[in-house]
Structures are given as structure tokens and as C-alpha cells.
Design a protein around this motif. Structure first.
Motif, mmCIF file in Angstrom:
data_model
loop_
_atom_site.group_PDB
_atom_site.id
_atom_site.type_symbol
_atom_site.label_atom_id
_atom_site.label_comp_id
_atom_site.label_asym_id
_atom_site.label_seq_id
_atom_site.Cartn_x
_atom_site.Cartn_y
_atom_site.Cartn_z
ATOM 1 N N ALA A 62 3.677 8.905 2.554
ATOM 2 C CA ALA A 62 3.140 7.731 1.879
ATOM 3 C C ALA A 62 1.660 7.933 1.653
ATOM 4 O O ALA A 62 0.965 8.485 2.505
ATOM 5 C CB ALA A 62 3.391 6.473 2.712
ATOM 6 N N ARG A 63 1.227 7.525 0.494
ATOM 7 C CA ARG A 63 -0.214 7.641 0.194
ATOM 8 C C ARG A 63 -0.587 6.633 -0.882
ATOM 9 O O ARG A 63 0.272 6.144 -1.625
ATOM 10 C CB ARG A 63 -0.562 9.057 -0.271
ATOM 11 N N GLN A 64 -1.865 6.366 -0.931
ATOM 12 C CA GLN A 64 -2.353 5.474 -1.963
ATOM 13 C C GLN A 64 -2.694 6.307 -3.191
ATOM 14 O O GLN A 64 -3.343 7.345 -3.089
ATOM 15 C CB GLN A 64 -3.598 4.740 -1.458
ATOM 16 N N GLU A 65 -2.221 5.846 -4.345
ATOM 17 C CA GLU A 65 -2.486 6.556 -5.593
ATOM 18 C C GLU A 65 -3.814 6.075 -6.176
ATOM 19 O O GLU A 65 -4.332 5.019 -5.786
ATOM 20 C CB GLU A 65 -1.357 6.270 -6.590
ATOM 21 N N VAL A 66 -4.327 6.794 -7.172
ATOM 22 C CA VAL A 66 -5.624 6.426 -7.740
ATOM 23 C C VAL A 66 -5.613 5.037 -8.378
ATOM 24 O O VAL A 66 -6.612 4.332 -8.367
ATOM 25 C CB VAL A 66 -6.140 7.460 -8.781
ATOM 26 N N ASP A 67 -4.430 4.637 -8.905
ATOM 27 C CA ASP A 67 -4.359 3.318 -9.537
ATOM 28 C C ASP A 67 -4.198 2.198 -8.506
ATOM 29 O O ASP A 67 -4.028 1.042 -8.864
ATOM 30 C CB ASP A 67 -3.203 3.279 -10.554
ATOM 31 N N GLY A 68 -4.235 2.530 -7.227
ATOM 32 C CA GLY A 68 -4.159 1.512 -6.188
ATOM 33 C C GLY A 68 -2.742 1.278 -5.692
ATOM 34 O O GLY A 68 -2.536 0.637 -4.664
ATOM 35 N N GLU A 69 -1.759 1.813 -6.435
ATOM 36 C CA GLU A 69 -0.373 1.661 -5.971
ATOM 37 C C GLU A 69 -0.165 2.521 -4.725
ATOM 38 O O GLU A 69 -0.833 3.532 -4.540
ATOM 39 C CB GLU A 69 0.606 2.142 -7.060
ATOM 40 N N THR A 70 0.798 2.096 -3.914
ATOM 41 C CA THR A 70 1.174 2.933 -2.779
ATOM 42 C C THR A 70 2.479 3.634 -3.116
ATOM 43 O O THR A 70 3.437 3.000 -3.560
ATOM 44 C CB THR A 70 1.359 2.090 -1.506
ATOM 45 N N LEU A 71 2.477 4.929 -2.935
ATOM 46 C CA LEU A 71 3.676 5.734 -3.192
ATOM 47 C C LEU A 71 4.288 6.120 -1.855
ATOM 48 O O LEU A 71 3.618 6.685 -0.993
ATOM 49 C CB LEU A 71 3.290 6.989 -3.979
ATOM 50 N N VAL A 72 5.554 5.744 -1.680
ATOM 51 C CA VAL A 72 6.284 6.103 -0.461
ATOM 52 C C VAL A 72 7.420 7.036 -0.879
ATOM 53 O O VAL A 72 8.159 6.731 -1.818
ATOM 54 C CB VAL A 72 6.869 4.845 0.234
ATOM 55 N N ILE A 73 7.531 8.145 -0.210
ATOM 56 C CA ILE A 73 8.551 9.140 -0.571
ATOM 57 C C ILE A 73 9.478 9.387 0.623
ATOM 58 O O ILE A 73 8.999 9.607 1.737
ATOM 59 C CB ILE A 73 7.892 10.475 -0.976
ATOM 60 N N VAL A 74 10.767 9.322 0.369
ATOM 61 C CA VAL A 74 11.744 9.710 1.393
ATOM 62 C C VAL A 74 12.551 10.859 0.788
ATOM 63 O O VAL A 74 13.239 10.692 -0.223
ATOM 64 C CB VAL A 74 12.676 8.541 1.788
ATOM 65 N N GLU A 75 12.416 12.005 1.412
ATOM 66 C CA GLU A 75 12.947 13.227 0.812
ATOM 67 C C GLU A 75 13.788 13.974 1.843
ATOM 68 O O GLU A 75 13.454 13.959 3.024
ATOM 69 C CB GLU A 75 11.724 14.066 0.440
ATOM 70 N N ASP A 76 14.849 14.617 1.384
ATOM 71 C CA ASP A 76 15.627 15.426 2.325
ATOM 72 C C ASP A 76 15.993 16.757 1.707
ATOM 73 O O ASP A 76 15.857 16.943 0.503
ATOM 74 C CB ASP A 76 16.878 14.645 2.789
ATOM 75 N N THR A 77 16.453 17.658 2.560
ATOM 76 C CA THR A 77 16.805 18.996 2.091
ATOM 77 C C THR A 77 18.326 19.153 1.989
ATOM 78 O O THR A 77 18.850 20.252 2.100
ATOM 79 C CB THR A 77 16.237 20.069 3.043
ATOM 80 N N GLY A 78 19.016 18.024 1.780
ATOM 81 C CA GLY A 78 20.472 18.051 1.655
ATOM 82 C C GLY A 78 20.919 18.546 0.284
ATOM 83 O O GLY A 78 20.132 19.131 -0.463
ATOM 84 N N PRO A 79 22.166 18.279 -0.051
ATOM 85 C CA PRO A 79 22.743 18.817 -1.300
ATOM 86 C C PRO A 79 22.273 18.092 -2.556
ATOM 87 O O PRO A 79 22.560 18.527 -3.666
ATOM 88 C CB PRO A 79 24.246 18.606 -1.104
#
Ligand SMILES: Nc1ncnc2c1ncn2[C@@H]1O[C@H](COP(=O)(O)OP(=O)(O)OP(=O)(O)O)[C@@H](O)[C@H]1O
Ligand SMILES: [Mg+2]
Length: 152
Positions: A62-79
Motif C-alpha cells: 500500500a502506498r500513497q499515489e501522487v494524486d493523493g489516492e491510496t493504492l492497496v495491492i493484494v498479489e499472489d503467485t498462484g495460477p
């Protein structure tokens, strides 16, 4: 948040920016993350028999983007998402292609994210696996319209 058995070989990486804060309903947003992580675990566990040697990992960033939005990423190494699942993703009862699945997990996640004025998408990653991205509006753009809706 979710039960990952120690001998499952599934690793979890916390890549949330230090000191990052988001303005959300904690219980509801917890539900979003649990639903996404549960799907990731199911995908990774299901893949174990076919590809025992592959790295099984869930990353939450999760991080704050330049436009002020917060980006949350949930990622996996599955299929990754099966083609059939992509068609009705985020729609209640129609999205599941998993036996025993109700197809509610992503629909509920989307409803909660949208009630916060945000959006959730399946990102087309360059790496294999599934990557869900949540964008939450900046605090300053949060108004009465962003009031959360209870999910039962
Ligand atoms: N991380 C993922 N990797 C691979 N496939 C996924 C992933 N997340 C979701 N899917 C696919 O999308 C479908 C819909 O997910 P969703 O969470 O909405 O329903 P479900 O997991 O089948 O049932 P429920 O969450 O209600 O128990 C799943 O059946 C699965 O096929
Ligand atoms: Mg699910």
C-alpha cells in the motif's frame, strides 16, 4: 488475519509503506483484505499439486499515489484468474468457478470499496498470478458521499 498453516509453504510479504494511514471503516476494510487473501490462499493451495516447486507468496502493498489516492495491492503467485472467473468478477453468486465457493467474496469486497468512494480492479500484471488493486480517494475528497454502507 487468515489462517495459513506453517507447512503450507505460503509466505506473506508486508510491503505497506511505513506510517501509511487510510481513512476507512476498519471492520469493513478488514473484510475486504480477508476476502482477497482467502482467495489468494485457495488459489495457491490449489496449485500446490500441479506445481509443487513454485514459490507461493502473497504480497500486500500500500502506498500513497501522487494524486493523493491510496493504492492497496493484494498479489499472489498462484495460477491467476481462470478465464471463466473474469467474466463475472465482482458480481454476487455468479463469479465463483470453485467448487464450494459461493461467489460472494469479491462482490462484497467491491461493495465495501465502492462505499468508501474507491474502486477495485483486477490488474493485468506482467507476472503470473493474480493482482487486485484498490484505489481509495484522498482524505480531502472524502465527503458525505463516502459514508459507508453496512454489509450484512
Ligand atoms: N487470487 C486468485 N487467484 C485465482 N483465482 C481467483 C483469485 N481470486 C478469485 N479467484 C477466482 O474468482 C472466483 C470468484 O471469487 P470470489 O471470492 O468472489 O468467490 P469464491 O471464492 O468462489 O466464493 P466465496 O468467496 O464466496 O467463498 C473464484 O471462484 C476463483 O475462481
Ligand atoms: Mg472467495
Amino acid at each position: 488475519m487468515v489462517a495459513v498453516s506453517p507447512d503450507s509453504g505460503i509466505g506473506c510479504v508486508n510491503a505497506v509503506g511505513e506510517g501509511l494511514e487510510v481513512e476507512v471503516d476498519p471492520d469493513q476494510f478488514h473484510r475486504v483484505l480477508v476476502n482477497l487473501c482467502r482467495n489468494a490462499i485457495q488459489a495457491l493451495e490449489g496449485n500446490e499439486a500441479d506445481q509443487p516447486s513454485v514459490v507461493r507468496r502473497i504480497t500486500i502493498a500500500a502506498r500513497q499515489e501522487v494524486d493523493g489516492e491510496t493504492l492497496v495491492i493484494v498479489e499472489d503467485t498462484g495460477p491467476g484468474l481462470p478465464e471463466r472467473a473474469r467474466e463475472n468478477l465482482f458480481k454476487a453468486f455468479t463469479g465463483s468457478v470453485r467448487s464450494g465457493g459461493t461467489g460472494l467474496g469479491l462482490a462484497i469486497a467491491a461493495e465495501i470499496v465502492e462505499a468508501h468512494g474507491g474502486r477495485i480492479t483486477l490488474a493485468d500484471g506482467t507476472t503470473p498470478g493474480a493482482r487486485f488493486e484498490i484505489r481509495l480517494p484522498s482524505r480531502s475528497s472524502l465527503g458525505a458521499a463516502a459514508a459507508t454502507v453496512p454489509i450484512t
